[in-house]
Design an enzyme around this catalytic site. Structure first.
Site, PDB file in Angstrom:
ATOM      1  N   ASP A   9       0.860  -1.205   0.000  1.00 30.60           N
ATOM      2  CA  ASP A   9       0.000   0.000   0.000  1.00 30.60           C
ATOM      3  C   ASP A   9       0.890   1.248   0.000  1.00 30.60           C
ATOM      4  O   ASP A   9       0.877   2.051   0.932  1.00 30.60           O
ATOM      5  CB  ASP A   9      -0.943   0.006   1.198  1.00 30.60           C
ATOM      6  CG  ASP A   9      -0.226   0.007   2.552  1.00 30.60           C
ATOM      7  OD1 ASP A   9      -0.840   0.466   3.548  1.00 30.60           O
ATOM      8  OD2 ASP A   9       0.949  -0.428   2.617  1.00 30.60           O
ATOM      9  N   ASP A  14       6.746   1.177   1.870  1.00 29.73           N
ATOM     10  CA  ASP A  14       6.451   0.208   0.800  1.00 29.73           C
ATOM     11  C   ASP A  14       7.324   0.506  -0.419  1.00 29.73           C
ATOM     12  O   ASP A  14       7.815  -0.410  -1.082  1.00 29.73           O
ATOM     13  CB  ASP A  14       4.984   0.287   0.380  1.00 29.73           C
ATOM     14  CG  ASP A  14       4.013   0.087   1.520  1.00 29.73           C
ATOM     15  OD1 ASP A  14       3.808   1.037   2.293  1.00 29.73           O
ATOM     16  OD2 ASP A  14       3.476  -1.029   1.642  1.00 29.73           O
ATOM     17  N   ASN A  38      -2.458   2.717   3.489  1.00 32.43           N
ATOM     18  CA  ASN A  38      -1.884   4.037   3.787  1.00 32.43           C
ATOM     19  C   ASN A  38      -2.698   5.157   3.154  1.00 32.43           C
ATOM     20  O   ASN A  38      -2.812   6.247   3.698  1.00 32.43           O
ATOM     21  CB  ASN A  38      -0.447   4.103   3.276  1.00 32.43           C
ATOM     22  CG  ASN A  38       0.511   3.358   4.159  1.00 32.43           C
ATOM     23  OD1 ASN A  38       0.357   3.360   5.384  1.00 32.43           O
ATOM     24  ND2 ASN A  38       1.479   2.689   3.578  1.00 32.43           N
ATOM     25  N   THR A 122       2.858  -6.101   2.690  1.00 27.45           N
ATOM     26  CA  THR A 122       3.345  -5.000   3.534  1.00 27.45           C
ATOM     27  C   THR A 122       2.244  -3.965   3.761  1.00 27.45           C
ATOM     28  O   THR A 122       2.538  -2.803   4.078  1.00 27.45           O
ATOM     29  CB  THR A 122       4.578  -4.320   2.906  1.00 27.45           C
ATOM     30  OG1 THR A 122       4.181  -3.732   1.647  1.00 27.45           O
ATOM     31  CG2 THR A 122       5.707  -5.306   2.685  1.00 27.45           C
ATOM     32  N   PHE A 163      -0.974  -0.759  12.353  1.00 26.58           N
ATOM     33  CA  PHE A 163      -1.869  -0.287  11.295  1.00 26.58           C
ATOM     34  C   PHE A 163      -2.326  -1.407  10.338  1.00 26.58           C
ATOM     35  O   PHE A 163      -3.522  -1.544  10.081  1.00 26.58           O
ATOM     36  CB  PHE A 163      -1.167   0.821  10.489  1.00 26.58           C
ATOM     37  CG  PHE A 163      -1.997   1.404   9.396  1.00 26.58           C
ATOM     38  CD1 PHE A 163      -1.797   1.008   8.080  1.00 26.58           C
ATOM     39  CD2 PHE A 163      -2.990   2.337   9.666  1.00 26.58           C
ATOM     40  CE1 PHE A 163      -2.561   1.541   7.052  1.00 26.58           C
ATOM     41  CE2 PHE A 163      -3.758   2.884   8.649  1.00 26.58           C
ATOM     42  CZ  PHE A 163      -3.550   2.482   7.339  1.00 26.58           C
ATOM     43  N   ASN A 164      -1.419  -2.182   9.779  1.00 23.50           N
ATOM     44  CA  ASN A 164      -1.800  -3.161   8.743  1.00 23.50           C
ATOM     45  C   ASN A 164      -2.815  -4.179   9.262  1.00 23.50           C
ATOM     46  O   ASN A 164      -3.747  -4.557   8.560  1.00 23.50           O
ATOM     47  CB  ASN A 164      -0.564  -3.903   8.212  1.00 23.50           C
ATOM     48  CG  ASN A 164       0.310  -3.021   7.353  1.00 23.50           C
ATOM     49  OD1 ASN A 164      -0.148  -2.021   6.833  1.00 23.50           O
ATOM     50  ND2 ASN A 164       1.582  -3.387   7.229  1.00 23.50           N
ATOM     51  N   HIS A 237       9.670   0.095   7.983  1.00 28.46           N
ATOM     52  CA  HIS A 237       8.959  -1.138   8.338  1.00 28.46           C
ATOM     53  C   HIS A 237       9.010  -2.177   7.212  1.00 28.46           C
ATOM     54  O   HIS A 237       9.499  -3.280   7.392  1.00 28.46           O
ATOM     55  CB  HIS A 237       7.486  -0.820   8.639  1.00 28.46           C
ATOM     56  CG  HIS A 237       7.251   0.299   9.598  1.00 28.46           C
ATOM     57  ND1 HIS A 237       7.485   0.193  10.954  1.00 28.46           N
ATOM     58  CD2 HIS A 237       6.795   1.565   9.398  1.00 28.46           C
ATOM     59  CE1 HIS A 237       7.170   1.338  11.547  1.00 28.46           C
ATOM     60  NE2 HIS A 237       6.754   2.177  10.642  1.00 28.46           N
ATOM     61  N   ASP A 238       8.488  -1.824   6.056  1.00 29.79           N
ATOM     62  CA  ASP A 238       8.205  -2.804   5.015  1.00 29.79           C
ATOM     63  C   ASP A 238       9.429  -3.459   4.378  1.00 29.79           C
ATOM     64  O   ASP A 238       9.422  -4.681   4.175  1.00 29.79           O
ATOM     65  CB  ASP A 238       7.333  -2.152   3.925  1.00 29.79           C
ATOM     66  CG  ASP A 238       5.979  -1.734   4.468  1.00 29.79           C
ATOM     67  OD1 ASP A 238       5.396  -0.790   3.934  1.00 29.79           O
ATOM     68  OD2 ASP A 238       5.515  -2.356   5.446  1.00 29.79           O
TER      69      ASP A 238
HETATM   70  O1  RIB Z   1       2.431  -0.005  10.785  1.00 34.89           O
HETATM   71  C1  RIB Z   1       3.319   0.182   9.715  1.00 34.89           C
HETATM   72  C2  RIB Z   1       2.731  -0.334   8.451  1.00 34.89           C
HETATM   73  O2  RIB Z   1       1.558   0.401   8.134  1.00 34.89           O
HETATM   74  C3  RIB Z   1       3.653  -0.161   7.225  1.00 34.89           C
HETATM   75  O3  RIB Z   1       3.400  -1.186   6.310  1.00 34.89           O
HETATM   76  C4  RIB Z   1       3.222   1.157   6.654  1.00 34.89           C
HETATM   77  O4  RIB Z   1       3.489   1.254   5.242  1.00 34.89           O
HETATM   78  C5  RIB Z   1       1.744   1.100   6.902  1.00 34.89           C
HETATM   79  O5  RIB Z   1       1.170   0.342   5.847  1.00 34.89           O
HETATM   80 CA    CA Z   2       2.794  -0.611   4.021  1.00 29.80          CA
END
Ligand code: RIB
Ligand code: CA
Length: 310
Positions: A9, A14, A38, A122, A163-164, A237-238
């Site tokens: 996303d 990403d 996102n 991701t 979040f994901n 993160h990703d």
């Molecule tokens: O919490 C972080 C994640 O949420 C990452 O994948 C960021 O791109 C958002 O999608």
């Molecule tokens: Ca992401």
């Protein structure tokens, strides 16, 4: 060589995952599928096409769902901006998409592959969950799922959730209960994989056509993370999922039971990780517990250098 499908996303981090996957000889990127997270499904899809245009790649891109399985969509403009990639102007997309839905691309690619494929989600797990529901037999073609999501102890979008997973906990529950080998790369390690403002300045000084766009984008992302979470830089993160597939030593993991909270008034989207084995349930994931940050940073800098030379 690891054959992967990246479901994402974009999203600043990403974008770095796409760059690492497309520029690493250890990875064969069979395709990119996009999902709402996102930002809206339209924006994350267009961002993926623009990123590939910037780096001169024609990886197949297929657009997925614009909303979670049952919930309304939650986006993250405070972190990623209105476009989903605020901070710099990416080129207008010249690469074309497959015209297929993400689930159709995932299913067709897996069924046609004569070797197992690794899924690398991701973003929210909507596309992956629906693909498994639509064609359960694809499980036999999935080597493993290495996903960015969840946390043992950490959180971001709510005091309980990452979040994901939070955006589509029903989808996450389907994936974590699928029986497919899962590696969960959560906030406990990704919030340590921080590109500081000095690192970002170093990227800006690389002087290439890709790094010169990445630097202001990461600057935007870093400032947002500093303002909201007090993180002194951009937590990537990703790309840590892709880095792990390139060199497993970049992460330490433990085999643990992970369940997804879908009902909690305050805890919906929580990855409930049974650290002490008190549930007696069988482990269903390798959960990342530590990260070799310097090894990870070197991999990202090397990838940007390769892309700048194209
Ligand atoms: O919490 C972080 C994640 O949420 C990452 O994948 C960021 O791109 C958002 O999608
Ligand atoms: Ca992401």
């Amino acid at each position: 060589m690891k054959r992967i499908i990246l479901d994402c996303d974009p999203g600043h981090d990403d974008m770095i995952a796409i760059m690492l996957a497309t520029s690493s000889p250890e990875i064969e990127l069979l395709g990119i599928t996009t999902v709402a997270g996102n930002q809206t499904g339209e924006k994350t899809f267009k961002n993926a096409l623009r990123i590939l245009t910037l780096i001169g790649e024609d990886t197949p891109v297929s657009r997925g769902f614009d909303k979670p399985m049952v919930r309304e969509l939650t986006v993250a403009p405070r972190i990623h901006g209105v476009s989903g990639l605020d901070g710099a102007n990416l080129p207008e997309a010249t690469v074309k998409d497959t015209g297929k839905h993400a689930t159709d691309f995932i299913i067709e690619t897996l069924l046609a592959s004569d070797e197992p494929v690794t899924l690398v989600p991701t973003g929210p797990l909507t596309n992956v969950a629906f693909s498994l529901l639509k064609k359960p037999s694809i499980k036999e073609k999935i080597e493993e799922i290495v996903l960015m999501g969840g946390a043992i102890y950490d959180s971001n979008i709510t005091p309980a959730s990452e979040f994901n997973i939070y955006v589509d906990p029903e989808a996450a529950s389907i994936v974590f209960n699928s029986g497919i080998p899962i590696t969960m790369v959560g906030l406990d390690v990704t919030n340590k994989a921080v590109f500081t403002f000095e690192d970002i300045e170093k990227i800006g000084k690389m002087g290439g056509h890709v790094s010169s766009v990445v630097a202001p984008l990461l600057e935007f992302f870093a400032k947002a993370n500093l303002e909201i979470f007090g993180i002194e830089g951009a937590p990537l993160h990703d790309p840590l999922t892709v880095a792990y597939l390139i060199d497993r030593d970049v992460l330490e993991t433990r085999s643990l039971r992970v369940d997804i909270e879908t009902m909690g008034e305050y805890t919906s989207g929580r990855t409930v990780v049974d650290v002490y084995g008190v549930t007696g349930k069988e482990a269903n994931a390798s959960v990342a517990t530590n990260v070799n940050v310097e090894k990870f940073k070197t991999m990202i800098f090397d990838a940007l250098e390769r892309l700048d030379k194209r």
